[in-house]
Enzyme design. Sequence first.
Site, PDB file in Angstrom:
ATOM      1  N   SER A 194      -2.598  -8.077   2.991  1.00 33.32           N
ATOM      2  CA  SER A 194      -3.135  -7.985   4.354  1.00 33.32           C
ATOM      3  C   SER A 194      -3.490  -9.373   4.868  1.00 33.32           C
ATOM      4  O   SER A 194      -3.433  -9.643   6.065  1.00 33.32           O
ATOM      5  CB  SER A 194      -4.376  -7.097   4.374  1.00 33.32           C
ATOM      6  OG  SER A 194      -4.081  -5.835   3.797  1.00 33.32           O
TER       7      SER A 194
ATOM      8  N   HIS B  90       0.843  -1.203   0.000  1.00 33.42           N
ATOM      9  CA  HIS B  90       0.000   0.000   0.000  1.00 33.42           C
ATOM     10  C   HIS B  90       0.879   1.255   0.000  1.00 33.42           C
ATOM     11  O   HIS B  90       0.561   2.247  -0.666  1.00 33.42           O
ATOM     12  CB  HIS B  90      -0.896   0.043   1.242  1.00 33.42           C
ATOM     13  CG  HIS B  90      -1.909  -1.068   1.327  1.00 33.42           C
ATOM     14  ND1 HIS B  90      -1.837  -2.054   2.276  1.00 33.42           N
ATOM     15  CD2 HIS B  90      -3.020  -1.328   0.600  1.00 33.42           C
ATOM     16  CE1 HIS B  90      -2.866  -2.878   2.134  1.00 33.42           C
ATOM     17  NE2 HIS B  90      -3.596  -2.476   1.120  1.00 33.42           N
TER      18      HIS B  90
ATOM     19  N   LYS C 282      -1.259  -6.282  -7.913  1.00 33.54           N
ATOM     20  CA  LYS C 282      -1.499  -7.472  -7.081  1.00 33.54           C
ATOM     21  C   LYS C 282      -2.880  -8.050  -7.379  1.00 33.54           C
ATOM     22  O   LYS C 282      -3.052  -9.264  -7.459  1.00 33.54           O
ATOM     23  CB  LYS C 282      -1.378  -7.066  -5.609  1.00 33.54           C
ATOM     24  CG  LYS C 282      -1.935  -8.047  -4.608  1.00 33.54           C
ATOM     25  CD  LYS C 282      -1.020  -9.231  -4.482  1.00 33.54           C
ATOM     26  CE  LYS C 282      -1.372 -10.152  -3.331  1.00 33.54           C
ATOM     27  NZ  LYS C 282      -2.764 -10.387  -3.094  1.00 33.54           N
TER      28      LYS C 282
HETATM   29  P1  AMP Z   1      -6.587  -3.876  -0.413  1.00 31.14           P
HETATM   30  O1  AMP Z   1      -6.436  -3.022   0.818  1.00 31.14           O
HETATM   31  O2  AMP Z   1      -6.092  -5.262  -0.239  1.00 31.14           O
HETATM   32  O3  AMP Z   1      -7.966  -3.781  -1.018  1.00 31.14           O
HETATM   33  O4  AMP Z   1      -5.624  -3.243  -1.485  1.00 31.14           O
HETATM   34  C1  AMP Z   1      -5.701  -1.892  -1.815  1.00 31.14           C
HETATM   35  C2  AMP Z   1      -4.844  -1.641  -3.021  1.00 31.14           C
HETATM   36  O5  AMP Z   1      -3.501  -2.000  -2.728  1.00 31.14           O
HETATM   37  C3  AMP Z   1      -5.272  -2.476  -4.240  1.00 31.14           C
HETATM   38  O6  AMP Z   1      -5.203  -1.662  -5.396  1.00 31.14           O
HETATM   39  C4  AMP Z   1      -4.245  -3.575  -4.241  1.00 31.14           C
HETATM   40  O7  AMP Z   1      -4.020  -4.107  -5.536  1.00 31.14           O
HETATM   41  C5  AMP Z   1      -3.027  -2.842  -3.743  1.00 31.14           C
HETATM   42  N1  AMP Z   1      -2.046  -3.798  -3.205  1.00 31.14           N
HETATM   43  C6  AMP Z   1      -2.246  -4.708  -2.220  1.00 31.14           C
HETATM   44  N2  AMP Z   1      -1.129  -5.441  -2.029  1.00 31.14           N
HETATM   45  C7  AMP Z   1      -0.217  -4.992  -2.913  1.00 31.14           C
HETATM   46  C8  AMP Z   1       1.130  -5.360  -3.229  1.00 31.14           C
HETATM   47  N3  AMP Z   1       1.766  -6.336  -2.597  1.00 31.14           N
HETATM   48  N4  AMP Z   1       1.764  -4.671  -4.208  1.00 31.14           N
HETATM   49  C9  AMP Z   1       1.133  -3.678  -4.885  1.00 31.14           C
HETATM   50  N5  AMP Z   1      -0.125  -3.287  -4.639  1.00 31.14           N
HETATM   51  C10 AMP Z   1      -0.798  -3.930  -3.661  1.00 31.14           C
END
Ligand code: AMP
Length: 295
Positions: A190, A39, A153
């Site tokens: 996460s 993030h 991701k």
């Molecule tokens: P989330 O909180 O899991 O919904 O993720 C929020 C954003 O962070 C989304 O656009 C995900 O694709 C991005 N994201 C989560 N993990 C990663 C990672 N390891 N590398 C790059 N982007 C990430």
Amino acid sequence: MTPSIADTVQELNEALTPTRLAMSPVALVPTMGALHDGHAELLRTARALGDVVVVSIFVNPTQFGEGEDFDRYPRTLDADLARCEKEGVDVVFVPDAAEMYPFGIADGPMIDPGARGAVLEGASRPTHFRGVLTVVTKLLSIVRPSQAVFGEKDYQQLVLIRDLVRTLFLGVGIVGVPIVREADGVALSSRNAYLTEEERRHARALSRALFAGRDAAEAGAAAVMDAARGVLDDVPEADVDYLILTDPELGTPPDEGDARLLVAARVGATRLIDNVALTLGDPAAGAAHPRGAAG
Ligand code: AMP
């Protein structure tokens, strides 16, 4: 500077009033919180765009299916706010479900993702992308950013959000950020917090399989699949949901050129996803900037 925190749309509008009056562009980074270094890379990308940075933290109930991990999804708001401050975020939007779903989560208009939302993740999680695209549309309407930043991701999500913007003429730039990984290759997520030490070791099979596939790409699609499948077969603790090679738009892979290898597997009770870009056949045939790269 400490970011402003807005719990409601009205508070967000108040926090952004000077920005809007100055007609300064806004970059939005939607998240579900439990922020990690992946993030943080999105936050830095947003910051580098030179815009006012708004981060949303909302564990969106409509993108979780029945029996999924909505209730136990990690919620770490204090640490998230500290990270937002460290990364120079201007405004953190932390709505609750009543704010985001005025008719309740079971009613009100929802966005249908179309055919590309029914494959891969959509095959295992039939209501997932409907929830994702609905909440992203809401967030874009509320924040009205000129650009929004998403991670590769969730590659299918990124493709579908680009579709959404094109289909509904939302007029926002979508910026994709490459996957941030741990030193051993595991993609930051996460949900990695759910893994025991042993499961964390088994989780390495996903990225190792993808990299083995990428390394075999010059020899073509069959070699990619053999190499990746071989790695996964050696780790039965990673229960594979799918391992699929596509073109960068999630369609049939080309004989030569840019492609994407995507995997989902359950390790213990935790479902993990990962993907990698690769170039099939002659490496010179690949475009310099595969879809999903920043820009
Ligand atoms: P989330 O909180 O899991 O919904 O993720 C929020 C954003 O962070 C989304 O656009 C995900 O694709 C991005 N994201 C989560 N993990 C990663 C990672 N390891 N590398 C790059 N982007 C990430």
